[in-house]
Each structure stands twice: as structure tokens, then as C-alpha cells.
Design a protein around this motif. Structure first.
Motif, PDB file in Angstrom:
ATOM      1  N   ARG A  73       1.535  73.902 106.387  1.00  0.00           N
ATOM      2  CA  ARG A  73       2.426  75.067 106.587  1.00  0.00           C
ATOM      3  C   ARG A  73       2.780  75.222 108.068  1.00  0.00           C
ATOM      4  O   ARG A  73       3.929  75.498 108.405  1.00  0.00           O
ATOM      5  CB  ARG A  73       1.786  76.346 106.038  1.00  0.00           C
ATOM      6  CG  ARG A  73       1.848  76.449 104.511  1.00  0.00           C
ATOM      7  CD  ARG A  73       1.445  77.837 104.027  1.00  0.00           C
ATOM      8  NE  ARG A  73       0.059  78.136 104.360  1.00  0.00           N
ATOM      9  CZ  ARG A  73      -0.994  77.860 103.572  1.00  0.00           C
ATOM     10  NH1 ARG A  73      -0.799  77.311 102.389  1.00  0.00           N
ATOM     11  NH2 ARG A  73      -2.211  78.148 103.952  1.00  0.00           N
ATOM     12  N   ASN A 131      10.626  66.240  98.455  1.00  0.00           N
ATOM     13  CA  ASN A 131      10.804  67.699  98.453  1.00  0.00           C
ATOM     14  C   ASN A 131      10.284  68.316  99.751  1.00  0.00           C
ATOM     15  O   ASN A 131      10.907  69.225 100.314  1.00  0.00           O
ATOM     16  CB  ASN A 131      10.060  68.334  97.268  1.00  0.00           C
ATOM     17  CG  ASN A 131      10.698  68.007  95.930  1.00  0.00           C
ATOM     18  OD1 ASN A 131      11.831  67.530  95.876  1.00  0.00           O
ATOM     19  ND2 ASN A 131       9.982  68.273  94.853  1.00  0.00           N
ATOM     20  N   PHE A 132       9.135  67.822 100.198  1.00  0.00           N
ATOM     21  CA  PHE A 132       8.559  68.322 101.461  1.00  0.00           C
ATOM     22  C   PHE A 132       9.568  68.169 102.601  1.00  0.00           C
ATOM     23  O   PHE A 132       9.810  69.107 103.373  1.00  0.00           O
ATOM     24  CB  PHE A 132       7.269  67.524 101.754  1.00  0.00           C
ATOM     25  CG  PHE A 132       6.678  67.764 103.110  1.00  0.00           C
ATOM     26  CD1 PHE A 132       6.267  69.030 103.510  1.00  0.00           C
ATOM     27  CD2 PHE A 132       6.500  66.707 104.007  1.00  0.00           C
ATOM     28  CE1 PHE A 132       5.708  69.243 104.769  1.00  0.00           C
ATOM     29  CE2 PHE A 132       5.949  66.907 105.256  1.00  0.00           C
ATOM     30  CZ  PHE A 132       5.556  68.181 105.640  1.00  0.00           C
ATOM     31  N   GLN A 189      13.184  70.094 101.274  1.00  0.00           N
ATOM     32  CA  GLN A 189      13.173  71.479 100.768  1.00  0.00           C
ATOM     33  C   GLN A 189      12.078  72.358 101.361  1.00  0.00           C
ATOM     34  O   GLN A 189      12.121  73.568 101.197  1.00  0.00           O
ATOM     35  CB  GLN A 189      12.983  71.476  99.235  1.00  0.00           C
ATOM     36  CG  GLN A 189      13.973  70.604  98.506  1.00  0.00           C
ATOM     37  CD  GLN A 189      13.717  70.569  96.990  1.00  0.00           C
ATOM     38  OE1 GLN A 189      12.612  70.837  96.530  1.00  0.00           O
ATOM     39  NE2 GLN A 189      14.745  70.252  96.240  1.00  0.00           N
ATOM     40  N   GLN A 190      11.070  71.729 101.948  1.00  0.00           N
ATOM     41  CA  GLN A 190       9.880  72.450 102.415  1.00  0.00           C
ATOM     42  C   GLN A 190       9.284  73.328 101.313  1.00  0.00           C
ATOM     43  O   GLN A 190       8.800  74.433 101.550  1.00  0.00           O
ATOM     44  CB  GLN A 190      10.192  73.258 103.677  1.00  0.00           C
ATOM     45  CG  GLN A 190      10.587  72.346 104.842  1.00  0.00           C
ATOM     46  CD  GLN A 190      10.586  73.026 106.185  1.00  0.00           C
ATOM     47  OE1 GLN A 190      10.756  74.230 106.279  1.00  0.00           O
ATOM     48  NE2 GLN A 190      10.392  72.259 107.235  1.00  0.00           N
ATOM     49  N   ARG A 191       9.324  72.826 100.106  1.00  0.00           N
ATOM     50  CA  ARG A 191       8.671  73.483  98.952  1.00  0.00           C
ATOM     51  C   ARG A 191       8.610  72.461  97.811  1.00  0.00           C
ATOM     52  O   ARG A 191       9.141  71.364  97.946  1.00  0.00           O
ATOM     53  CB  ARG A 191       9.419  74.739  98.510  1.00  0.00           C
ATOM     54  CG  ARG A 191      10.796  74.484  97.930  1.00  0.00           C
ATOM     55  CD  ARG A 191      11.575  75.759  97.766  1.00  0.00           C
ATOM     56  NE  ARG A 191      11.866  76.306  99.079  1.00  0.00           N
ATOM     57  CZ  ARG A 191      12.006  77.608  99.333  1.00  0.00           C
ATOM     58  NH1 ARG A 191      11.869  78.498  98.380  1.00  0.00           N
ATOM     59  NH2 ARG A 191      12.301  78.020 100.558  1.00  0.00           N
ATOM     60  N   ASN A 192       8.003  72.832  96.698  1.00  0.00           N
ATOM     61  CA  ASN A 192       7.917  71.939  95.521  1.00  0.00           C
ATOM     62  C   ASN A 192       7.168  70.632  95.812  1.00  0.00           C
ATOM     63  O   ASN A 192       7.565  69.564  95.368  1.00  0.00           O
ATOM     64  CB  ASN A 192       9.321  71.620  94.956  1.00  0.00           C
ATOM     65  CG  ASN A 192      10.034  72.856  94.499  1.00  0.00           C
ATOM     66  OD1 ASN A 192       9.409  73.769  93.955  1.00  0.00           O
ATOM     67  ND2 ASN A 192      11.334  72.926  94.729  1.00  0.00           N
ATOM     68  N   ASP A 208      -0.383  73.919  95.335  1.00  0.00           N
ATOM     69  CA  ASP A 208       1.009  74.194  95.704  1.00  0.00           C
ATOM     70  C   ASP A 208       0.940  74.939  97.035  1.00  0.00           C
ATOM     71  O   ASP A 208       0.638  76.141  97.087  1.00  0.00           O
ATOM     72  CB  ASP A 208       1.668  75.038  94.600  1.00  0.00           C
ATOM     73  CG  ASP A 208       3.126  75.350  94.897  1.00  0.00           C
ATOM     74  OD1 ASP A 208       3.513  75.374  96.080  1.00  0.00           O
ATOM     75  OD2 ASP A 208       3.873  75.605  93.925  1.00  0.00           O
ATOM     76  N   VAL A 239       3.041  75.870  99.471  1.00  0.00           N
ATOM     77  CA  VAL A 239       3.939  76.953  99.879  1.00  0.00           C
ATOM     78  C   VAL A 239       3.677  78.219  99.057  1.00  0.00           C
ATOM     79  O   VAL A 239       3.670  79.327  99.590  1.00  0.00           O
ATOM     80  CB  VAL A 239       5.411  76.488  99.780  1.00  0.00           C
ATOM     81  CG1 VAL A 239       6.370  77.635 100.030  1.00  0.00           C
ATOM     82  CG2 VAL A 239       5.647  75.361 100.785  1.00  0.00           C
ATOM     83  N   ALA A 240       3.414  78.053  97.775  1.00  0.00           N
ATOM     84  CA  ALA A 240       3.119  79.216  96.920  1.00  0.00           C
ATOM     85  C   ALA A 240       1.683  79.702  97.093  1.00  0.00           C
ATOM     86  O   ALA A 240       1.322  80.772  96.591  1.00  0.00           O
ATOM     87  CB  ALA A 240       3.372  78.853  95.454  1.00  0.00           C
ATOM     88  N   ASP A 241       0.850  78.930  97.802  1.00  0.00           N
ATOM     89  CA  ASP A 241      -0.588  79.207  97.946  1.00  0.00           C
ATOM     90  C   ASP A 241      -1.235  79.365  96.566  1.00  0.00           C
ATOM     91  O   ASP A 241      -1.963  80.315  96.305  1.00  0.00           O
ATOM     92  CB  ASP A 241      -0.797  80.470  98.815  1.00  0.00           C
ATOM     93  CG  ASP A 241      -2.262  80.694  99.155  1.00  0.00           C
ATOM     94  OD1 ASP A 241      -3.035  79.715  99.148  1.00  0.00           O
ATOM     95  OD2 ASP A 241      -2.645  81.861  99.407  1.00  0.00           O
ATOM     96  N   TYR A 246      10.933  68.287  88.497  1.00  0.00           N
ATOM     97  CA  TYR A 246      10.574  69.021  89.714  1.00  0.00           C
ATOM     98  C   TYR A 246      10.371  68.121  90.930  1.00  0.00           C
ATOM     99  O   TYR A 246      10.280  68.606  92.043  1.00  0.00           O
ATOM    100  CB  TYR A 246       9.303  69.843  89.476  1.00  0.00           C
ATOM    101  CG  TYR A 246       9.495  70.937  88.454  1.00  0.00           C
ATOM    102  CD1 TYR A 246      10.029  72.169  88.829  1.00  0.00           C
ATOM    103  CD2 TYR A 246       9.188  70.740  87.117  1.00  0.00           C
ATOM    104  CE1 TYR A 246      10.225  73.183  87.894  1.00  0.00           C
ATOM    105  CE2 TYR A 246       9.381  71.741  86.173  1.00  0.00           C
ATOM    106  CZ  TYR A 246       9.904  72.949  86.571  1.00  0.00           C
ATOM    107  OH  TYR A 246      10.104  73.943  85.641  1.00  0.00           O
TER     108      TYR A 246
END
Ligand code: IPD
Ligand code: CA
Ligand code: CA
Length: 266
Positions: free
Chosen positions: A24, A95-96, A99-102, A122, A124-126, A188
Motif C-alpha cells: 500500500r 491489475n496492480f 488499477q492499483q486494486r484487484n 486483498d 486494498v480492501a484489507d 477479475y
């Protein structure tokens, strides 16, 4: 050799949360992006740094534990003898980067080939999906309930578009027929997250032609803990030492797809 699984579990979670925090923090700095087998197969300095962190820490924790990782900093193994950590430092690197997510950190810990502890984080979602074999599966602190039977006509499947478009080495007509039968499909871009979603019942199945042990190892333990089924497309168990196809799902959906769509057709 440490086989006090509660102790190993606590240590693995600490490493995963530390690694997630490092990833992060990296969002504000410039990534060094390289390609591997082809122009779309990406690797970054973070994939390498995180895997090196796991290798160093696991070796210090117990030098008899082996560790196999995607970026090659761990051991090169042809069997799963002893305690083996199978680590994907970042699953979903595309994705990293884009998108910096998924994307997720995936860890599976096996003892003589039997899955003991599985983690998909996950970042980003912690959200940490985790299972201790025989002791339940959790999303953070909330138990993940056992999977309930589902109908194929009401199922959501994860399938990559590559597998349903004409390709000389892919039985795309088989996948195409399946895609028309189910309620919906999703893709995804992170095998680990797709497996975590199967475990939670957000997806009823995930089929793909070729994955590596580190894509499968953590998710397999979590899915099996909630009564799901993880095999290759020929309904055989994975060795987790070689690349293979993957077919994970709710047990009723897995059986219906295998008998009606895959058996004798691949
Ligand atoms: C990839 C992702 C992707 C899957 C690829 C994997 P990586 O892992 O899981 O969803 O379709 O086959 O290689 O390279 O991002 O760790
Ligand atoms: Ca991967
Ligand atoms: Ca990876």
C-alpha cells in the motif's frame, strides 16, 4: 521443524499484513515494471521485494520450512515433502500496475502435500480470506459458511475471455456452451481472488486452462474447508509442483459441469 500450526498461522498472518502494508505504501512511488515470458506478463520491483521478504522471514522462523515462490527467490522443489510455503507475492500483477486494486497476496502452507493453512489477502480492501484445515475458514474474523448446493442455470462462473474465443490449443466450444448455460460470467484478473470468491459463494465456479502452483495453493485450502471442490479440468487433484488447468467450484456445480460439459470432451 515447527508444526505447531497455531504458531505458524500467527506468524504467516503477521508476514502477510506487513507485506500488504509495504505494498500500500508503494502506491505513492514509481514502480519499476519489467516483462517476463511475453509483453503482457508483468513483474515489478514490489513482486520481487515481497517475495524476498517472505523467503528471508520464513527461513529465519524455521530453516527446515521450504518456500516456493513465483519470482524464484525461494526453493526449487519437485516434491512437497516436509513443510512447504507456496507463495504468490502479488497475484494479479497486471491489475496492480494498471488499477492499483484487484490483486492479492496468496499463501498456502502444506505438510507432506496436505494443505494446512491457506491465505488470500486483498491488500486494498484489507480483507484476509484464511483457513486452518479442519478448523474453519474466515473472511477477516467472520466465519465463511459451508457452500450450499446451487443450480448451474443460476450459477456465476469466472472464465477468462481467452478460453471462449477461437484458439488452436483451447477447447473453446466447450467453454462457450457452458458460458451460454450459466446465469453470468466474470473475470477479475486474479486467480487468487477468484478462488476466494468461490469460497465465499460470490462465484459458483472458476475454470482456467493453465495456472501455476502459487496461483492455486492458498485458495485450494480455503475452498476445501467450506466443502468446495478443486481439481484440474480432468477432475484430477493437483500435484502443486507443476502447471496445470484449474476447475474450482461449489460441489454440485462442479459435478454438473464435469459430467455434462467436460468429461470426455477435452
Ligand atoms: C496471473 C493471474 C491471472 C491469471 C494468470 C496468472 P500473476 O497471476 O492470476 O488472473 O489468469 O494465469 O498468471 O502473474 O498476476 O501473479
Ligand atoms: Ca499468480
Ligand atoms: Ca504473481
Amino acid at each position: 521443524m515447527t508444526t505447531q500450526w497455531n504458531e505458524v498461522d500467527e506468524f504467516a498472518k503477521k508476514l502477510i499484513y506487513n507485506a500488504g502494508s509495504t505494498i500500500r505504501k508503494s502506491f505513492s512511488s514509481t514502480l519499476n515494471i519489467e516483462t517476463k515470458s511475453d509483453a503482457n506478463d508483468l513483474v515489478t520491483n514490489m513482486d520481487k521485494e515481497i517475495e524476498q521478504y517472505f523467503v528471508k522471514e520464513v527461513n529465519q522462523f524455521d530453516s527446515s520450512h521450504k518456500i516456493m515462490g513465483e519470482e524464484g527467490y525461494g526453493d526449487s522443489l519437485s516434491t512437497l515433502e516436509g513443510v512447504v510455503w507456496i507463495v504468490d507475492p502479488i497475484d494479479g500483477t497486471m491489475n496492480f500496475v494498471h488499477q492499483q486494486r484487484n490483486f492479492a497476496i496468496s499463501v498456502g502452507i502444506y505438510h507432506n502435500g496436505t494443505g494446512k493453512l491457506g491465505y488470500i489477502y486483498d491488500v486494498v480492501a484489507d480483507e484476509l480470506y484464511h483457513a486452518h484445515s479442519g478448523k474453519g475458514a474466515y473472511l477477516n474474523d467472520t466465519p465463511i459458511p459451508p457452500l450450499k448446493p446451487a443450480r448451474l442455470s443460476e450459477a456465476i462462473l469466472a472464465v477468462n475471455a481467452t478460453w471462449v474465443t477461437p484458439h488452436s490449443k483451447v477447447p473453446y466450444e466447450v467453454f462457450g456452451a457452458l458460458v451460454h448455460k450459466v446465469r453470468g460470467t466474470r473475470s477479475y484478473g486474479s486467480a487468487a481472488l477468484e478462488l476466494a470468491y468461490v469460497a465465499c459463494g460470490r462465484l459458483d465456479g472458476y475454470l482456467t486452462m493453465r495456472l501455476s502452483p502459487w496461483d492455486i495453493a492458498g485458495g485450494k485450502i480455503i475452498i476445501e474447508e467450506v466443502g468446495g471442490v478443486v481439481t484440474n479440468l480432468h477432475n484430477q487433484p493437483h500435484t502443486l509442483t507443476n502447471k496445470d488447468s484449474l476447475f474450482a467450484g461449489n460441489p454440485s456445480v462442479h459435478e454438473e459441469i464435469y459430467t455434462e460439459y467436460l468429461r470426455g470432451k477435452l
